[in-house]
Design a protein around this motif. Structure first.
Motif, short mmCIF file in Angstrom:
data_model
loop_
_atom_site.label_atom_id
_atom_site.label_comp_id
_atom_site.label_asym_id
_atom_site.label_seq_id
_atom_site.Cartn_x
_atom_site.Cartn_y
_atom_site.Cartn_z
N THR A 180 0.84 -1.19 0.00
CA THR A 180 0.00 0.00 0.00
C THR A 180 0.88 1.24 0.00
OG1 THR A 180 -0.10 0.15 2.42
CG2 THR A 180 -1.74 -1.26 1.33
N THR A 181 0.26 2.38 -0.24
CA THR A 181 1.01 3.64 -0.20
C THR A 181 1.55 3.91 1.21
OG1 THR A 181 -1.08 4.82 0.17
CG2 THR A 181 -0.28 4.68 -2.09
N ALA A 182 0.85 3.40 2.23
CA ALA A 182 1.32 3.59 3.60
C ALA A 182 2.66 2.90 3.83
CB ALA A 182 0.28 3.06 4.59
N ASP A 183 2.88 1.76 3.16
CA ASP A 183 4.16 1.06 3.28
C ASP A 183 5.30 1.94 2.78
OD1 ASP A 183 2.98 -1.27 4.29
OD2 ASP A 183 2.53 -2.00 2.27
N PHE A 184 5.09 2.59 1.67
CA PHE A 184 6.14 3.43 1.10
C PHE A 184 6.27 4.76 1.84
CE2 PHE A 184 5.47 0.33 -2.19
CZ PHE A 184 6.74 0.13 -2.69
N MET A 201 9.54 5.19 -7.90
CA MET A 201 9.49 4.31 -9.07
C MET A 201 9.03 2.90 -8.67
SD MET A 201 12.57 3.28 -11.68
CE MET A 201 13.44 2.38 -10.38
N ILE A 202 9.58 2.40 -7.56
CA ILE A 202 9.19 1.07 -7.09
C ILE A 202 7.73 1.06 -6.67
CG2 ILE A 202 9.60 -0.66 -5.30
CD1 ILE A 202 12.53 0.26 -5.27
N GLU A 203 7.27 2.16 -6.06
CA GLU A 203 5.87 2.25 -5.65
C GLU A 203 4.93 2.19 -6.85
OE1 GLU A 203 2.89 5.22 -3.11
OE2 GLU A 203 5.00 5.73 -3.40
N ARG A 204 5.31 2.85 -7.93
CA ARG A 204 4.47 2.83 -9.13
C ARG A 204 4.37 1.42 -9.71
NH1 ARG A 204 6.95 7.94 -10.02
NH2 ARG A 204 8.62 6.99 -11.23
N LEU A 205 5.44 0.63 -9.53
CA LEU A 205 5.43 -0.74 -10.04
C LEU A 205 4.62 -1.69 -9.16
CD1 LEU A 205 9.16 -1.20 -11.12
CD2 LEU A 205 7.17 -1.08 -12.63
#
Length: 218
Positions: A180-184, A201-205
């Motif tokens: 989730t976005t919370a992880d990043f 970049m990793i989040e988008r993937l």
């Protein structure tokens, strides 16, 4: 802890299923006999990662005295396992001892911490097990196919296996909406600012919900 479970266990599992190939590719055919000990260490590396995180947390909150006792107890269990199993099991006993060392440190550190902190040891573990199976199975199939049909040497297996694992992991992670976005957001707070572009970049993937949210906004 959740991020550790979701990343380390699938990687270790995938490495375990191709243990003979990995050993022969790196060290040559002479060490293929050590595939079982290597697989044991690969699968149980999750315990090493968990124990490291828990021990670091103990240091961070000033609970340093129990660490010596934890290390001593884990070392005794390690040596006992190796001593009892060395003759019948050979090098496998060493791997079992090292696995027990990590597991013991993890359990004792968790037991010590739970008195003062809530320790989410199994957070994300169920999804991690599912991701591990779904990403390791394609790797094992491709490894077998390359060895039996194309007769490629293990050194040439590894690039293909790494790509297969990366794609399988990416697909499973996105389809199951594991991250989730919370992880990043958590990682951005913990890591240096210079790594933020790479994290984005990793989040988008990996994060599917971010893409879905953008579509909804559009």
């Amino acid at each position: 802890m959740r991020l550790v479970n979701l990343t380390v266990l699938p990687t270790g599992t995938a490495l375990a299923v191709i243990a003979p190939t990995a050993l022969e590719a790196v060290y040559g055919p002479s060490l293929v006999a050590g595939a079982v000990p290597f697989a044991i260490l690969a699968v149980t590396i999750i315990s090493s990662a968990q124990s490291l995180l828990l021990i670091t947390t103990l240091r961070a909150i000033g609970k340093t005295k129990p660490i010596l006792g934890i290390s001593l107890a884990a070392t005794i269990i390690d040596l006992a396992a190796v001593g009892l199993g060395a003759r019948p099991l050979g090098t496998t006993a060493g791997a079992i001892g090292r696995a027990l060392l990590a597991i013991t440190m993890m359990v004792l550190a968790w037991w010590t911490l739970r008195r003062v902190l809530r320790v989410p040891l199994t957070r994300g573990l169920s999804k991690s097990l599912l991701v591990s199976v779904l990403s390791a199975v394609p790797v094992a199939i491709i490894d077998y196919a390359l060895a039996t049909n194309l007769h490629l040497t293990p050194l040439y297996h590894l690039p293909a296996l790494i790509i297969v694992f990366g794609l399988s992991y990416l697909i499973v992670i996105r389809e199951l909406s594991v991250f989730t976005t919370a992880d990043f957001d958590l990682l951005e707070k913990a890591l240096p600012q210079t790594l933020r572009p790479s994290l984005d970049m990793i989040e988008r993937l990996l994060v599917r919900e971010r893409v879905d949210l953008k579509r909804n906004v559009i």
